[in-house]
Design a protein around this motif. Structure first.
Motif, PDB file in Angstrom:
ATOM      1  N   PHE A   6     -56.803   9.083  37.387  1.00 25.48           N
ATOM      2  CA  PHE A   6     -56.064   9.085  36.120  1.00 25.48           C
ATOM      3  C   PHE A   6     -57.066   9.075  34.968  1.00 25.48           C
ATOM      4  CE2 PHE A   6     -53.000   7.417  39.109  1.00 25.48           C
ATOM      5  CZ  PHE A   6     -51.812   8.004  38.714  1.00 25.48           C
ATOM      6  N   SER A   7     -56.857   9.959  34.024  1.00 28.65           N
ATOM      7  CA  SER A   7     -57.780  10.091  32.893  1.00 28.65           C
ATOM      8  C   SER A   7     -57.022   9.907  31.583  1.00 28.65           C
ATOM      9  CB  SER A   7     -58.449  11.469  32.908  1.00 28.65           C
ATOM     10  OG  SER A   7     -59.244  11.652  31.767  1.00 28.65           O
ATOM     11  N   HIS A   8     -57.460   8.925  30.785  1.00 30.00           N
ATOM     12  CA  HIS A   8     -56.860   8.680  29.470  1.00 30.00           C
ATOM     13  C   HIS A   8     -57.910   8.711  28.364  1.00 30.00           C
ATOM     14  CE1 HIS A   8     -53.150   7.505  31.484  1.00 30.00           C
ATOM     15  NE2 HIS A   8     -53.866   6.720  32.267  1.00 30.00           N
ATOM     16  N   GLU A   9     -59.103   9.193  28.680  1.00 30.04           N
ATOM     17  CA  GLU A   9     -60.193   9.195  27.690  1.00 30.04           C
ATOM     18  C   GLU A   9     -59.872  10.144  26.534  1.00 30.04           C
ATOM     19  OE1 GLU A   9     -61.131   7.493  31.278  1.00 30.04           O
ATOM     20  OE2 GLU A   9     -60.775   9.662  31.055  1.00 30.04           O
ATOM     21  N   ARG A  10     -60.411   9.813  25.358  1.00 33.19           N
ATOM     22  CA  ARG A  10     -60.028  10.537  24.152  1.00 33.19           C
ATOM     23  C   ARG A  10     -60.899  11.755  23.842  1.00 33.19           C
ATOM     24  NH1 ARG A  10     -55.924   8.595  20.679  1.00 33.19           N
ATOM     25  NH2 ARG A  10     -54.792   7.005  21.860  1.00 33.19           N
ATOM     26  N   SER A  11     -61.988  11.967  24.550  1.00 31.76           N
ATOM     27  CA  SER A  11     -62.825  13.135  24.285  1.00 31.76           C
ATOM     28  C   SER A  11     -63.197  13.793  25.602  1.00 31.76           C
ATOM     29  CB  SER A  11     -64.098  12.739  23.532  1.00 31.76           C
ATOM     30  OG  SER A  11     -65.018  12.074  24.391  1.00 31.76           O
ATOM     31  N   PRO A  12     -63.457  15.104  25.609  1.00 31.26           N
ATOM     32  CA  PRO A  12     -63.822  15.794  26.854  1.00 31.26           C
ATOM     33  C   PRO A  12     -65.075  15.221  27.499  1.00 31.26           C
ATOM     34  CG  PRO A  12     -63.220  17.388  25.161  1.00 31.26           C
ATOM     35  CD  PRO A  12     -63.302  16.056  24.483  1.00 31.26           C
ATOM     36  N   ALA A  13     -66.097  14.910  26.704  1.00 26.55           N
ATOM     37  CA  ALA A  13     -67.343  14.392  27.265  1.00 26.55           C
ATOM     38  C   ALA A  13     -67.110  13.059  27.966  1.00 26.55           C
ATOM     39  CB  ALA A  13     -68.392  14.248  26.171  1.00 26.55           C
ATOM     40  N   GLU A  14     -66.344  12.170  27.324  1.00 28.78           N
ATOM     41  CA  GLU A  14     -66.053  10.872  27.924  1.00 28.78           C
ATOM     42  C   GLU A  14     -65.183  11.035  29.162  1.00 28.78           C
ATOM     43  OE1 GLU A  14     -64.183   6.500  26.682  1.00 28.78           O
ATOM     44  OE2 GLU A  14     -63.877   8.252  25.376  1.00 28.78           O
ATOM     45  N   ARG A  15     -64.231  11.961  29.107  1.00 30.54           N
ATOM     46  CA  ARG A  15     -63.363  12.221  30.255  1.00 30.54           C
ATOM     47  C   ARG A  15     -64.197  12.620  31.468  1.00 30.54           C
ATOM     48  NH1 ARG A  15     -60.492  16.276  28.134  1.00 30.54           N
ATOM     49  NH2 ARG A  15     -59.306  14.721  26.982  1.00 30.54           N
ATOM     50  N   GLY A  16     -65.136  13.529  31.254  1.00 31.23           N
ATOM     51  CA  GLY A  16     -65.993  13.963  32.348  1.00 31.23           C
ATOM     52  C   GLY A  16     -66.906  12.859  32.838  1.00 31.23           C
ATOM     53  N   LEU A  17     -67.474  12.095  31.895  1.00 33.11           N
ATOM     54  CA  LEU A  17     -68.398  11.019  32.251  1.00 33.11           C
ATOM     55  C   LEU A  17     -67.720   9.990  33.152  1.00 33.11           C
ATOM     56  CD1 LEU A  17     -71.246   9.806  31.757  1.00 33.11           C
ATOM     57  CD2 LEU A  17     -70.249   8.561  29.821  1.00 33.11           C
ATOM     58  N   VAL A  18     -66.518   9.567  32.788  1.00 29.12           N
ATOM     59  CA  VAL A  18     -65.800   8.561  33.569  1.00 29.12           C
ATOM     60  C   VAL A  18     -65.439   9.109  34.951  1.00 29.12           C
ATOM     61  CG1 VAL A  18     -63.672   7.205  33.700  1.00 29.12           C
ATOM     62  CG2 VAL A  18     -64.942   7.336  31.553  1.00 29.12           C
ATOM     63  N   LEU A  19     -64.960  10.349  35.001  1.00 27.71           N
ATOM     64  CA  LEU A  19     -64.620  10.944  36.293  1.00 27.71           C
ATOM     65  C   LEU A  19     -65.857  11.043  37.173  1.00 27.71           C
ATOM     66  CD1 LEU A  19     -62.226  13.866  37.019  1.00 27.71           C
ATOM     67  CD2 LEU A  19     -64.501  13.880  38.029  1.00 27.71           C
ATOM     68  N   GLY A  20     -66.964  11.528  36.605  1.00 26.20           N
ATOM     69  CA  GLY A  20     -68.187  11.682  37.385  1.00 26.20           C
ATOM     70  C   GLY A  20     -68.697  10.371  37.928  1.00 26.20           C
ATOM     71  N   ALA A  21     -68.675   9.325  37.095  1.00 27.57           N
ATOM     72  CA  ALA A  21     -69.164   8.017  37.528  1.00 27.57           C
ATOM     73  C   ALA A  21     -68.233   7.396  38.559  1.00 27.57           C
ATOM     74  CB  ALA A  21     -69.314   7.094  36.322  1.00 27.57           C
ATOM     75  N   SER A  22     -66.922   7.582  38.375  1.00 26.24           N
ATOM     76  CA  SER A  22     -65.943   6.977  39.278  1.00 26.24           C
ATOM     77  C   SER A  22     -65.957   7.623  40.658  1.00 26.24           C
ATOM     78  CB  SER A  22     -64.536   7.089  38.684  1.00 26.24           C
ATOM     79  OG  SER A  22     -64.440   6.449  37.431  1.00 26.24           O
ATOM     80  N   LEU A  23     -66.250   8.907  40.705  1.00 28.82           N
ATOM     81  CA  LEU A  23     -66.138   9.671  41.956  1.00 28.82           C
ATOM     82  C   LEU A  23     -67.486  10.233  42.402  1.00 28.82           C
ATOM     83  CD1 LEU A  23     -62.855  11.593  41.023  1.00 28.82           C
ATOM     84  CD2 LEU A  23     -63.049   9.521  42.409  1.00 28.82           C
ATOM     85  N   ARG A  24     -68.554   9.582  41.997  1.00 26.27           N
ATOM     86  CA  ARG A  24     -69.896  10.120  42.237  1.00 26.27           C
ATOM     87  C   ARG A  24     -70.162  10.499  43.697  1.00 26.27           C
ATOM     88  NH1 ARG A  24     -75.509   7.876  39.605  1.00 26.27           N
ATOM     89  NH2 ARG A  24     -76.954   9.214  40.756  1.00 26.27           N
ATOM     90  N   PRO A  25     -69.922   9.630  44.689  1.00 23.42           N
ATOM     91  CA  PRO A  25     -70.220  10.013  46.079  1.00 23.42           C
ATOM     92  C   PRO A  25     -69.425  11.240  46.538  1.00 23.42           C
ATOM     93  CG  PRO A  25     -69.871   7.643  45.903  1.00 23.42           C
ATOM     94  CD  PRO A  25     -69.415   8.240  44.612  1.00 23.42           C
ATOM     95  N   ASP A  26     -68.159  11.330  46.111  1.00 27.32           N
ATOM     96  CA  ASP A  26     -67.321  12.463  46.516  1.00 27.32           C
ATOM     97  C   ASP A  26     -67.800  13.760  45.874  1.00 27.32           C
ATOM     98  OD1 ASP A  26     -65.122  10.974  48.010  1.00 27.32           O
ATOM     99  OD2 ASP A  26     -65.095   9.956  46.080  1.00 27.32           O
TER     100      ASP A  26
END
Length: 295
Positions: A6-26
């Motif tokens: 689930f992504s609720h971040e307010r900017s594209p860069a932050e959205r990507g950063l959170v997804l990347g950090a959360s799912l790094r091994p995958d």
């Protein structure tokens, strides 16, 4: 079960950063799997890097917000941006090598805007599947079935527009990597409210690989055959025979009126009421009175 982000971040860069950090091994595992597939088709590390950088440059020029999101995923996952560029352009890279990808079948019921398709791909890549529910701006959200690190594929938005996605081949496919078709699918979900708007977005991209998108709203269905030679529009009765060499890794259904994405992991013969996973773009959208996100 397919993982859900689930992504609720307010900017594209932050959205990507959170997804990347959360799912790094995958994401690391998904990239490694595609890197092996590229190598098996004769793509060197140097060539993959060049094509990945080219795909990122094309995305930056055509869809800058999605380019910032892809770059954010790379930072969060600890990968180089070109690696995420290559991952999002995996269809273009495989098309450049002549590799074929299985098509999918899509149907819309006569009683309403309900659709279904299978996602047929290499059985060794069953671990790459991801569901994303993305709140983009006040009153608007997107739910997409995709792969780790890839910004979009099959999905529906809260405006009631759905995108089905099948990859085919065309004589005009070439190695001068263009805008990744996965980026095109996501931009349609992010921006289009009507079939005509989706078609206009698709026509504006410079492509190097071919795909068939089926765009669905409450009152219209249109097939778009995308290729470097142009975009052909097909009425719903016209079909392309599916290629059945690959395994059905997922079955995806869209209810565009409800903005809902339903996914079953596996082929349609194993579907039961308990095996469906559901995401609703309408449920996750911010209220229209919310502050407009930046970026």
């Amino acid at each position: 079960m397919i993982p859900v982000h689930f992504s609720h971040e307010r900017s594209p860069a932050e959205r990507g950063l959170v997804l990347g950090a959360s799912l790094r091994p995958d994401i690391e595992r998904t990239y490694a799997s595609y890197a092996s597939l590229f190598t098996a088709h004769g793509v060197s590390h140097t060539q993959a890097r060049e094509w990945g950088e080219h795909a990122l440059a094309e995305t930056r020029a055509w869809a800058p917000k999605l380019a910032r999101e892809i770059n954010g995923i790379a930072v969060g996952a600890g990968l180089d941006p070109w690696q995420l560029g290559a991952l999002n352009a995996r269809t273009e890279i495989l098309a450049a090598t002549g590799e074929g990808e299985c098509s999918t079948s899509v149907g819309a019921g006569a009683t309403g805007p309900h659709t279904i398709q299978t996602w047929d791909w290499h059985d060794t890549l069953r671990h790459v599947m991801l569901l994303c529910a993305i709140t983009l701006r006040p009153g608007f959200a997107v739910c997409t079935f995709t792969e780790f690190g890839i910004v979009g594929k099959i999905g529906v938005n809260s405006a009631g527009l759905g995108v089905h996605f099948s990859v085919l081949r065309h004589d005009s496919d070439h190695a001068d990597i263009g805008v990744p078709v996965h980026v095109v699918a996501r931009r349609i979900l992010d921006e289009a409210y009507t079939v005509d708007e989706a078609t206009e977005i698709a026509r504006s991209a410079r492509l190097s690989a071919s795909s068939v998108f089926t765009i669905v709203t409450g009152d219209e269905i249109r097939g778009l055959e995308l290729s470097p030679a142009g975009v052909a529009e097909l009425p719903p009765r016209q079909r392309t025979a599916p290629d059945t060499r690959c395994e059905s890794l997922a079955t995806i259904s869209l209810d565009v009126a409800e903005g809902r994405l339903d996914v079953h992991e596996g082929g349609p013969r194993q579907v039961s009421p308990e095996t469906w996973q559901s995401l609703s773009a309408k449920e996750i959208a911010w209220p229209t009175s919310a502050t407009t996100p930046t970026g």
